[in-house]
Design a protein around this motif. Sequence first.
Motif, PDB file in Angstrom:
ATOM      1  N   ARG A 143      -4.241   1.384  -3.092  1.00  0.00           N
ATOM      2  CA  ARG A 143      -4.739   1.187  -1.806  1.00  0.00           C
ATOM      3  C   ARG A 143      -4.694   0.142  -1.687  1.00  0.00           C
ATOM      4  O   ARG A 143      -5.105  -1.218  -2.754  1.00  0.00           O
ATOM      5  N   ALA A 144      -5.117  -1.088  -0.488  1.00  0.00           N
ATOM      6  CA  ALA A 144      -5.615  -2.643  -0.602  1.00  0.00           C
ATOM      7  C   ALA A 144      -6.461  -2.644  -1.769  1.00  0.00           C
ATOM      8  O   ALA A 144      -6.904  -3.565  -2.405  1.00  0.00           O
ATOM      9  N   PRO A 200      -2.009  -4.324   2.667  1.00  0.00           N
ATOM     10  CA  PRO A 200      -1.886  -3.293   3.877  1.00  0.00           C
ATOM     11  C   PRO A 200      -0.794  -3.607   4.153  1.00  0.00           C
ATOM     12  O   PRO A 200      -0.039  -4.138   4.566  1.00  0.00           O
ATOM     13  N   GLU A 228       0.507  -1.403   0.427  1.00  0.00           N
ATOM     14  CA  GLU A 228       0.060   0.196  -0.101  1.00  0.00           C
ATOM     15  C   GLU A 228       0.806   1.047  -0.204  1.00  0.00           C
ATOM     16  O   GLU A 228       1.697   1.334   0.705  1.00  0.00           O
TER      17      GLU A 228
END
Lengths: 112, 115
Positions: free
Chosen positions: A80-81, A112, A15
């Motif tokens: 982002r995840a 993450p 991330e």
Amino acid sequence: SQQGEEDPQALSIQEGENATMNCSYKTSINNLQWYRQNSGRGLVHLILIRSNEREKHSGRLRVTLDTSKKSSSLLITASRAADTASYFCATDAPYNNNDMRFGAGTRLTVKP
Amino acid sequence: DTAVSQTPKYLVTQMGNDKSIKCEQNLGHDTMYWYKQDSKKFLKIMFSYNNKELIINETVPNRFSPKSPDKAHLNLHINSLELGDSAVYFCASSQVAGGLADTQYFGPGTRLTVL
């Protein structure tokens, strides 16, 4: 054979890192689109870039098109995840716009 | 509201059967499509249908036939199902006819398994 071929086939990043995916194609195109597919879902349109354009932006996405190299790239910044998905490029041909071709996609995993 | 919907989501059937997959779009689009996504994730256009004009991918067997009762619906009928028909089938629609000059909106897919 498939028109669009994405590279790499799979990409795993942390991330916050940037993700770059490439698409190469063999013949002239009219338009190129990038789509995203979450597992078990339909495709969602991300960006359309026309053959006379070189770069387009949409939020954290940046798409470039180099018609001389017959290639396009999709850059996702500050990943982002939730960006975890498969990403496909699709092209259509100037001589027959019903000839639409998709690649097999790049599987992006954002940890993450 | 779902823009492009398909039913059923899953379809499991025996070889030789005839089946249909339904697709509806509430976007007011003029053009609808059917795609097949195989196990290697390649997505291939099967049909493009715009205002009574049907464009067929010549590689699609004639066991597959699209039927459009009205502009908002494009159903896919498959006769004499074969093992190789197992795949995920996606319906899509766009405002502009044909090609990728316009955004295509995809349905959630129908996973067909032929036993």
